[in-house]
Design a protein around this motif. Structure first.
Motif, PDB file in Angstrom:
ATOM      1  N   ASP A   1     -67.967   4.027   6.329  1.00 52.75           N
ATOM      2  CA  ASP A   1     -67.173   5.014   6.696  1.00 52.75           C
ATOM      3  C   ASP A   1     -67.312   5.935   8.112  1.00 52.75           C
ATOM      4  O   ASP A   1     -66.743   6.988   8.247  1.00 52.75           O
ATOM      5  CB  ASP A   1     -67.602   6.227   5.382  1.00 52.75           C
ATOM      6  N   LEU A   2     -67.828   5.271   8.842  1.00 54.22           N
ATOM      7  CA  LEU A   2     -67.802   5.733  10.397  1.00 54.22           C
ATOM      8  C   LEU A   2     -66.752   5.423  10.840  1.00 54.22           C
ATOM      9  O   LEU A   2     -66.213   4.307  11.116  1.00 54.22           O
ATOM     10  CB  LEU A   2     -68.843   5.248  11.025  1.00 54.22           C
ATOM     11  N   ALA A   3     -65.963   6.362  11.414  1.00 54.60           N
ATOM     12  CA  ALA A   3     -64.341   6.106  12.091  1.00 54.60           C
ATOM     13  C   ALA A   3     -64.256   6.765  13.379  1.00 54.60           C
ATOM     14  O   ALA A   3     -63.222   6.417  14.085  1.00 54.60           O
ATOM     15  CB  ALA A   3     -63.402   6.797  11.067  1.00 54.60           C
ATOM     16  N   LEU A   4     -64.857   7.507  13.679  1.00 56.43           N
ATOM     17  CA  LEU A   4     -64.991   8.269  15.143  1.00 56.43           C
ATOM     18  C   LEU A   4     -66.305   8.762  15.723  1.00 56.43           C
ATOM     19  O   LEU A   4     -67.075   9.226  15.170  1.00 56.43           O
ATOM     20  CB  LEU A   4     -64.066   9.680  14.705  1.00 56.43           C
ATOM     21  N   VAL A   5     -66.115   8.316  17.164  1.00 49.60           N
ATOM     22  CA  VAL A   5     -67.158   8.656  17.839  1.00 49.60           C
ATOM     23  C   VAL A   5     -66.889   9.515  18.948  1.00 49.60           C
ATOM     24  O   VAL A   5     -65.865   9.347  19.735  1.00 49.60           O
ATOM     25  CB  VAL A   5     -68.049   7.377  18.561  1.00 49.60           C
ATOM     26  N   ALA A   6     -67.244  10.792  19.056  1.00 50.24           N
ATOM     27  CA  ALA A   6     -66.590  11.850  19.808  1.00 50.24           C
ATOM     28  C   ALA A   6     -67.669  11.993  21.051  1.00 50.24           C
ATOM     29  O   ALA A   6     -68.842  12.371  20.798  1.00 50.24           O
ATOM     30  CB  ALA A   6     -66.480  13.011  19.136  1.00 50.24           C
ATOM     31  N   GLY A   7     -67.176  12.115  22.151  1.00 52.15           N
ATOM     32  CA  GLY A   7     -67.914  12.409  23.468  1.00 52.15           C
ATOM     33  C   GLY A   7     -67.977  13.902  23.558  1.00 52.15           C
ATOM     34  O   GLY A   7     -67.297  14.785  23.228  1.00 52.15           O
ATOM     35  N   GLN A   8     -69.031  14.014  23.923  1.00 52.22           N
ATOM     36  CA  GLN A   8     -69.711  15.726  24.211  1.00 52.22           C
ATOM     37  C   GLN A   8     -70.121  15.889  25.754  1.00 52.22           C
ATOM     38  O   GLN A   8     -71.265  15.185  26.176  1.00 52.22           O
ATOM     39  CB  GLN A   8     -70.856  16.116  23.353  1.00 52.22           C
ATOM     40  N   ARG A   9     -69.062  16.531  26.588  1.00 54.57           N
ATOM     41  CA  ARG A   9     -69.670  16.623  28.064  1.00 54.57           C
ATOM     42  C   ARG A   9     -70.970  17.285  28.077  1.00 54.57           C
ATOM     43  O   ARG A   9     -71.122  18.384  27.752  1.00 54.57           O
ATOM     44  CB  ARG A   9     -68.656  17.205  28.583  1.00 54.57           C
ATOM     45  N   VAL A  10     -71.776  16.825  29.288  1.00 52.31           N
ATOM     46  CA  VAL A  10     -73.021  17.319  29.669  1.00 52.31           C
ATOM     47  C   VAL A  10     -72.891  17.832  31.003  1.00 52.31           C
ATOM     48  O   VAL A  10     -72.203  17.073  31.655  1.00 52.31           O
ATOM     49  CB  VAL A  10     -74.221  16.834  29.322  1.00 52.31           C
TER      50      VAL A  10
ATOM     51  N   PHE B   1     -49.260  15.774  15.352  1.00 51.72           N
ATOM     52  CA  PHE B   1     -48.670  16.849  15.974  1.00 51.72           C
ATOM     53  C   PHE B   1     -49.276  17.415  17.281  1.00 51.72           C
ATOM     54  O   PHE B   1     -50.152  16.228  17.799  1.00 51.72           O
ATOM     55  CB  PHE B   1     -48.895  18.321  15.114  1.00 51.72           C
ATOM     56  N   ASN B   2     -48.446  17.771  18.242  1.00 49.38           N
ATOM     57  CA  ASN B   2     -48.839  18.161  19.433  1.00 49.38           C
ATOM     58  C   ASN B   2     -50.212  18.758  19.520  1.00 49.38           C
ATOM     59  O   ASN B   2     -50.415  19.474  18.777  1.00 49.38           O
ATOM     60  CB  ASN B   2     -47.788  18.915  20.352  1.00 49.38           C
ATOM     61  N   HIS B   3     -51.131  18.007  20.470  1.00 47.25           N
ATOM     62  CA  HIS B   3     -52.319  18.821  20.853  1.00 47.25           C
ATOM     63  C   HIS B   3     -53.256  18.341  19.861  1.00 47.25           C
ATOM     64  O   HIS B   3     -54.523  18.803  19.945  1.00 47.25           O
ATOM     65  CB  HIS B   3     -52.442  20.228  21.050  1.00 47.25           C
ATOM     66  N   MET B   4     -52.901  17.485  18.723  1.00 49.77           N
ATOM     67  CA  MET B   4     -54.021  17.046  17.805  1.00 49.77           C
ATOM     68  C   MET B   4     -55.144  16.303  18.485  1.00 49.77           C
ATOM     69  O   MET B   4     -56.076  16.190  17.924  1.00 49.77           O
ATOM     70  CB  MET B   4     -53.339  16.019  16.962  1.00 49.77           C
ATOM     71  N   HIS B   5     -55.109  15.891  19.877  1.00 53.65           N
ATOM     72  CA  HIS B   5     -56.294  15.169  20.278  1.00 53.65           C
ATOM     73  C   HIS B   5     -57.379  16.041  20.574  1.00 53.65           C
ATOM     74  O   HIS B   5     -58.577  15.509  20.406  1.00 53.65           O
ATOM     75  CB  HIS B   5     -55.885  14.823  21.709  1.00 53.65           C
ATOM     76  N   ARG B   6     -57.117  17.638  20.579  1.00 57.57           N
ATOM     77  CA  ARG B   6     -58.352  18.312  20.544  1.00 57.57           C
ATOM     78  C   ARG B   6     -58.937  18.678  19.143  1.00 57.57           C
ATOM     79  O   ARG B   6     -59.896  19.509  19.173  1.00 57.57           O
ATOM     80  CB  ARG B   6     -57.678  19.578  21.033  1.00 57.57           C
TER      81      ARG B   6
ATOM     82  N   CYS C   1     -63.233  16.932  25.208  1.00 55.78           N
ATOM     83  CA  CYS C   1     -63.877  15.774  25.887  1.00 55.78           C
ATOM     84  C   CYS C   1     -62.730  14.615  25.613  1.00 55.78           C
ATOM     85  O   CYS C   1     -62.359  14.179  24.506  1.00 55.78           O
ATOM     86  CB  CYS C   1     -64.967  15.298  25.401  1.00 55.78           C
ATOM     87  N   GLY C   2     -62.147  13.864  26.529  1.00 58.15           N
ATOM     88  CA  GLY C   2     -61.363  12.831  26.520  1.00 58.15           C
ATOM     89  C   GLY C   2     -61.832  11.761  25.996  1.00 58.15           C
ATOM     90  O   GLY C   2     -60.985  10.710  25.287  1.00 58.15           O
ATOM     91  N   LEU C   3     -63.026  11.529  26.139  1.00 63.34           N
ATOM     92  CA  LEU C   3     -63.856  10.147  25.771  1.00 63.34           C
ATOM     93  C   LEU C   3     -63.978  10.278  24.304  1.00 63.34           C
ATOM     94  O   LEU C   3     -64.712  10.988  23.586  1.00 63.34           O
ATOM     95  CB  LEU C   3     -65.040  10.246  26.475  1.00 63.34           C
ATOM     96  N   LYS C   4     -63.229   9.318  23.442  1.00 62.91           N
ATOM     97  CA  LYS C   4     -63.360   9.403  22.222  1.00 62.91           C
ATOM     98  C   LYS C   4     -63.200   7.922  21.570  1.00 62.91           C
ATOM     99  O   LYS C   4     -62.319   7.241  22.485  1.00 62.91           O
ATOM    100  CB  LYS C   4     -62.408  10.128  21.352  1.00 62.91           C
ATOM    101  N   ALA C   5     -63.958   7.294  20.870  1.00 58.85           N
ATOM    102  CA  ALA C   5     -63.656   5.917  20.216  1.00 58.85           C
ATOM    103  C   ALA C   5     -63.529   6.141  18.658  1.00 58.85           C
ATOM    104  O   ALA C   5     -64.319   6.937  18.156  1.00 58.85           O
ATOM    105  CB  ALA C   5     -64.927   4.889  20.632  1.00 58.85           C
ATOM    106  N   PHE C   6     -62.624   5.278  18.100  1.00 58.28           N
ATOM    107  CA  PHE C   6     -62.290   5.523  16.743  1.00 58.28           C
ATOM    108  C   PHE C   6     -61.681   4.201  16.302  1.00 58.28           C
ATOM    109  O   PHE C   6     -60.964   3.330  16.969  1.00 58.28           O
ATOM    110  CB  PHE C   6     -61.184   6.682  16.476  1.00 58.28           C
ATOM    111  N   ARG C   7     -61.452   4.116  14.897  1.00 55.58           N
ATOM    112  CA  ARG C   7     -60.795   3.013  14.220  1.00 55.58           C
ATOM    113  C   ARG C   7     -59.453   3.184  14.318  1.00 55.58           C
ATOM    114  O   ARG C   7     -58.816   4.328  13.769  1.00 55.58           O
ATOM    115  CB  ARG C   7     -61.049   2.997  12.662  1.00 55.58           C
ATOM    116  N   ARG C   8     -58.536   2.177  14.705  1.00 55.76           N
ATOM    117  CA  ARG C   8     -57.019   2.688  14.863  1.00 55.76           C
ATOM    118  C   ARG C   8     -56.419   2.727  13.648  1.00 55.76           C
ATOM    119  O   ARG C   8     -55.547   3.496  13.548  1.00 55.76           O
ATOM    120  CB  ARG C   8     -56.597   1.203  15.558  1.00 55.76           C
ATOM    121  N   ASP C   9     -56.887   2.099  12.617  1.00 53.71           N
ATOM    122  CA  ASP C   9     -56.433   2.352  11.261  1.00 53.71           C
ATOM    123  C   ASP C   9     -56.384   3.637  10.628  1.00 53.71           C
ATOM    124  O   ASP C   9     -55.524   4.352  10.161  1.00 53.71           O
ATOM    125  CB  ASP C   9     -56.732   1.116  10.250  1.00 53.71           C
ATOM    126  N   ALA C  10     -57.721   4.295  10.856  1.00 50.34           N
ATOM    127  CA  ALA C  10     -57.842   5.329  10.337  1.00 50.34           C
ATOM    128  C   ALA C  10     -57.013   6.479  11.191  1.00 50.34           C
ATOM    129  O   ALA C  10     -56.755   7.206  10.699  1.00 50.34           O
ATOM    130  CB  ALA C  10     -59.407   5.883  10.491  1.00 50.34           C
TER     131      ALA C  10
END
Length: 247
Positions: free
Chosen positions: A116-125, A173-178, A157-166
Motif C-alpha cells: 500500500d506504499l504509493a508515495l515517497v515525499a521529499g522534505q527539504r532541509v 487540477f491545477n497546482h495539485m502537485h503541492r 518539494c519537487g522531489l517525489k516518487a510514486f506509483r504511476r498507476d496510483a
C-alpha cells in the motif's frame, strides 16, 4: 520499464544541459530507466537543447506543450507519457539535487516494499531560498497541515516518487502537485517521507512570487479539503467463485 524520471521545464535553457548530465551520473546504477523532460511552452532554447541532448542519450524523451499550462499540467502530461511503473519528479531549476533520486525511489523499488506504499515525499532541509520565500512557505505549510492533517511538513518539494498507476487515479487540477500527500492518503495509500538536500537555483529566474502562491494556495486548499471530505469510503472486493452446481 521500471523507472521514469519526469521533470517539468519552462524557460530553463540555462539548466537543461547540466541537469541532464548530473542525472546521468547520479542514476548510473539505475539501468532500467528513462528521463522525460516536459517543455511547458518555453519561449527560449529549452526544447532545442533537449533535442540536441537526445542524440547523446537514448533514454531521454521530450514532451511538449504548445503553450504554458503550469507545473501540475506538465507533471501530469509527463506521467501520462511515462513508461515506468515508478515515477520520480523533481524541479527543472537545479534546486533539487539529482543525487537524491536513488534515495527517493528505493522504498518503492525494494523487494519488500509494502503493497500500500504509493508515495515517497521529499522534505527539504537547509533550504537555499530567500528569507521571505522560506517564511511564506512555512506559514503555508502550517495552514495546510492544520486543514488537511496530511502529516507532511513540506509539500512544495519537487522531489517525489510514486506509483504511476496510483497517481493517474488521483483527481487532476491545477497546482495539485503541492497536495500529493493529502491526495494519496485520501485514496487509502501509505505515504513515506525522506529528508533531501536543497540548493540555490542553477540559472534563470523563479516563475512564482509569494503573493501569487498565497492567493492560489488559499483557493486550492479549500478545494482539496472538499475533495477529502467527499472521498469514497469503501473499496470493492471480488467475491470468491462458488464451486456448487446450479440446482
Amino acid at each position: 520499464m521500471k523507472l521514469s524520471i519526469v521533470i517539468p521545464m519552462f524557460n530553463e535553457a540555462e539548466n537543461v544541459v547540466p541537469l541532464v548530465r548530473e542525472i546521468e551520473r547520479a542514476c548510473a546504477a539505475l539501468t532500467d530507466k528513462e528521463l522525460v523532460l516536459v517543455d511547458d511552452g518555453s519561449t527560449d532554447d529549452t526544447a532545442r537543447l533537449i533535442r540536441e541532448l537526445q542524440a547523446q542519450y537514448d533514454w531521454l524523451r521530450l514532451i511538449q506543450h504548445p503553450r504554458p499550462g503550469g507545473q501540475s499540467a506538465a507533471v501530469h502530461s509527463g506521467v501520462l507519457c511515462a513508461r515506468g511503473e515508478i515515477v520520480c519528479t523533481l524541479d527543472g531549476d537545479m534546486q533539487n539535487p539529482p543525487a537524491e533520486i536513488p534515495k527517493m525511489v528505493a522504498p518503492l523499488m525494494a523487494a519488500d516494499a509494502p503493497a500500500d506504499l504509493a508515495l515517497v515525499a521529499g522534505q527539504r532541509v537547509q533550504r537555499q531560498d530567500t528569507w521571505s520565500k522560506r517564511m511564506a512557505s512555512k506559514l503555508a505549510n502550517r495552514l495546510r497541515a492544520w486543514m488537511l492533517n496530511d502529516h507532511t511538513r513540506d509539500t512544495g518539494c519537487g522531489l517525489k516518487a510514486f506509483r504511476r498507476d496510483a497517481f493517474l487515479r488521483l483527481p487532476f487540477f491545477n497546482h495539485m502537485h503541492r497536495y500529493l500527500p493529502a491526495l494519496f492518503a485520501r485514496d487509502g495509500w501509505q505515504v513515506a517521507h525522506v529528508d533531501v538536500a536543497h540548493r540555490s537555483r542553477g540559472g534563470g529566474s523563479s516563475k512564482y512570487n509569494n503573493l501569487q502562491r498565497a492567493l492560489v494556495g488559499i483557493y486550492d486548499l479549500f478545494g482539496v479539503a472538499w475533495l477529502i471530505r467527499r472521498a469514497k469510503t469503501v473499496r470493492p472486493q471480488e467475491a470468491p467463485r462458488t464451486t456448487e452446481e446450479p440446482s
